[in-house]
Design a protein around this motif. Structure first.
Motif, short mmCIF file in Angstrom:
data_model
loop_
_atom_site.label_atom_id
_atom_site.label_comp_id
_atom_site.label_asym_id
_atom_site.label_seq_id
_atom_site.Cartn_x
_atom_site.Cartn_y
_atom_site.Cartn_z
N ARG A 1 -12.50 -29.62 44.93
CA ARG A 1 -13.24 -31.00 44.69
C ARG A 1 -12.39 -32.41 44.71
NH1 ARG A 1 -13.31 -28.86 39.70
NH2 ARG A 1 -12.16 -29.85 38.00
N LYS A 2 -11.03 -31.98 44.38
CA LYS A 2 -10.29 -33.13 44.19
C LYS A 2 -9.90 -33.44 45.87
CE LYS A 2 -8.36 -32.91 39.97
NZ LYS A 2 -6.80 -32.93 39.10
N SER A 3 -9.51 -32.53 46.49
CA SER A 3 -9.10 -32.96 47.97
C SER A 3 -10.14 -33.09 48.86
CB SER A 3 -8.15 -31.94 48.57
OG SER A 3 -8.92 -30.63 48.52
N LEU A 4 -11.59 -32.64 48.54
CA LEU A 4 -12.70 -32.91 49.39
C LEU A 4 -13.64 -34.06 49.04
CD1 LEU A 4 -13.82 -29.04 49.91
CD2 LEU A 4 -12.41 -30.42 51.57
N ILE A 5 -13.61 -34.48 47.75
CA ILE A 5 -14.65 -35.33 47.26
C ILE A 5 -13.75 -36.30 46.63
CG2 ILE A 5 -16.32 -35.80 45.76
CD1 ILE A 5 -17.29 -32.76 46.13
#
Length: 127
Positions: free
Chosen positions: A96-100
């Motif tokens: 989630r950190k790298s994608l969102i």
């Protein structure tokens, strides 16, 4: 002579009041401009997420029906489609950190930097 001083102070007070009122109006307009940009960004991101949600839902239905026809059981087809969504959810939670989070924060930072650069171009420094 005293009349000149009182007239001077009256005029100065009037000009100071007008300046403060104009400055307050300017601050209100700047705040409204920033708020409208922020709301525009918020609504465009919300609309993109809603569109993405509907695309995913309809693709899930297509996959469920397709696997159901291939296996001869719609229960198996939609169970497999649900499994794919659970797998997608796990991937999104893990990354989630790298994608969102990072892309959204980068987008917000880029908007803020653009706003600051526009403001600097509008009000050049007095040297």
């Amino acid at each position: 002579m005293e009349e000149n001083f009182s007239n001077y102070f009256d005029q100065t007070g009037k000009v100071a009041r007008e300046y403060l009122e104009t400055r307050l109006d300017l601050v209100k307009l700047q705040a409204a401009g920033k708020l409208s940009k922020a709301l525009g960004l918020f609504f465009s991101i919300t609309m993109a997420f809603l569109l993405f949600f509907f695309v995913i839902v309809f693709l899930g239905m297509v996959v469920g029906f397709w696997i159901g026809e291939m296996t001869g059981s719609f229960t198996i087809g939609f169970s497999c489609a649900a499994g794919l969504f659970v797998l997608l959810l796990v991937v999104l939670l893990v990354f989630r950190k790298s994608l969102i989070q990072r892309p959204l924060s980068n987008l917000l930072i880029a908007e803020m930097v653009e706003e600051m650069e526009e403001r600097e171009q509008e009000t050049p420094l007095n040297d």
